[in-house]
Design a protein around this motif. Structure first.
Motif, short mmCIF file in Angstrom:
data_model
loop_
_atom_site.label_atom_id
_atom_site.label_comp_id
_atom_site.label_asym_id
_atom_site.label_seq_id
_atom_site.Cartn_x
_atom_site.Cartn_y
_atom_site.Cartn_z
N LYS A 173 0.81 -1.22 0.00
CA LYS A 173 0.00 0.00 0.00
C LYS A 173 0.84 1.27 0.00
O LYS A 173 0.50 2.25 -0.66
CB LYS A 173 -0.94 0.02 1.21
N GLU A 216 -8.31 0.32 -0.01
CA GLU A 216 -9.08 -0.73 0.65
C GLU A 216 -8.67 -2.08 0.06
O GLU A 216 -8.59 -2.22 -1.16
CB GLU A 216 -10.58 -0.49 0.44
N THR A 217 -8.43 -3.04 0.93
CA THR A 217 -8.07 -4.38 0.47
C THR A 217 -9.33 -5.15 0.12
O THR A 217 -10.29 -5.18 0.89
CB THR A 217 -7.29 -5.12 1.56
N THR A 218 -9.33 -5.75 -1.06
CA THR A 218 -10.45 -6.59 -1.50
C THR A 218 -9.93 -8.00 -1.77
O THR A 218 -8.72 -8.24 -1.69
CB THR A 218 -11.11 -6.02 -2.77
N GLY A 239 -7.65 -7.77 -4.91
CA GLY A 239 -6.57 -6.78 -4.95
C GLY A 239 -6.87 -5.60 -4.05
O GLY A 239 -7.12 -5.76 -2.86
N TYR A 240 -6.83 -4.42 -4.65
CA TYR A 240 -7.08 -3.19 -3.90
C TYR A 240 -8.17 -2.39 -4.58
O TYR A 240 -8.39 -2.50 -5.78
CB TYR A 240 -5.82 -2.31 -3.86
N ARG A 299 -4.89 -7.97 -8.57
CA ARG A 299 -3.56 -8.59 -8.44
C ARG A 299 -3.62 -10.07 -8.73
O ARG A 299 -4.69 -10.66 -8.81
CB ARG A 299 -3.01 -8.35 -7.04
#
Length: 127
Positions: free
Chosen positions: A58, A85-87, A90-91, A121
């Motif tokens: 990040k 925000e992490t999903t 990915g982000y 990602r």
């Protein structure tokens, strides 16, 4: 032969001119806010399309965003305003901000902007 007046009177011309000047003045205050917003959206899309950002931490993504801000001369938005925000895939990059510009005396123009971009990602980023 009776002559009729044609054209605009001086008072009508001045009223029309003042309305046009008012709209141009408002546009001079509002258009830069939207140019800045679309620059931020372009930066987030560039970060998302960068192969390095798919697996980057990040703080590196925030540094990439900060460099993009400097390159595009965006002064209002700071790198700290980027929410990462992490999903599962990915982000999710979110920049949510409010911009206030003085219009006339105590009247302000307020723009609320939200730019959001997903960074995928792993194997999904390769597709």
């Amino acid at each position: 032969m009776k002559r009729t007046q044609r054209g605009m009177t001086m008072l009508g011309f001045l009223i029309t001119l003042s309305v046009v000047i008012l709209f141009l003045f408002c546009a001079m205050k509002i258009v830069p806010m939207y140019i800045e917003y679309y620059s931020v959206k372009k930066m987030l899309a560039a970060i998302s399309n960068n192969p390095e950002s798919a697996n980057a931490p990040k703080d590196k993504i925030r540094a990439m965003f900060g460099r993009s801000l400097q390159i595009d001369y965006v002064k209002i938005i700071k790198p700290e305003m980027l929410k990462i925000e992490t999903t599962e895939s990915g982000y999710n990059l979110v920049v949510d901000y409010e911009r206030r510009e003085s219009l006339i005396a105590n009247l302000d123009v307020v723009g609320k902007f939200r730019a959001e971009q997903a960074v995928v990602r792993g194997a999904a980023a390769q597709l």
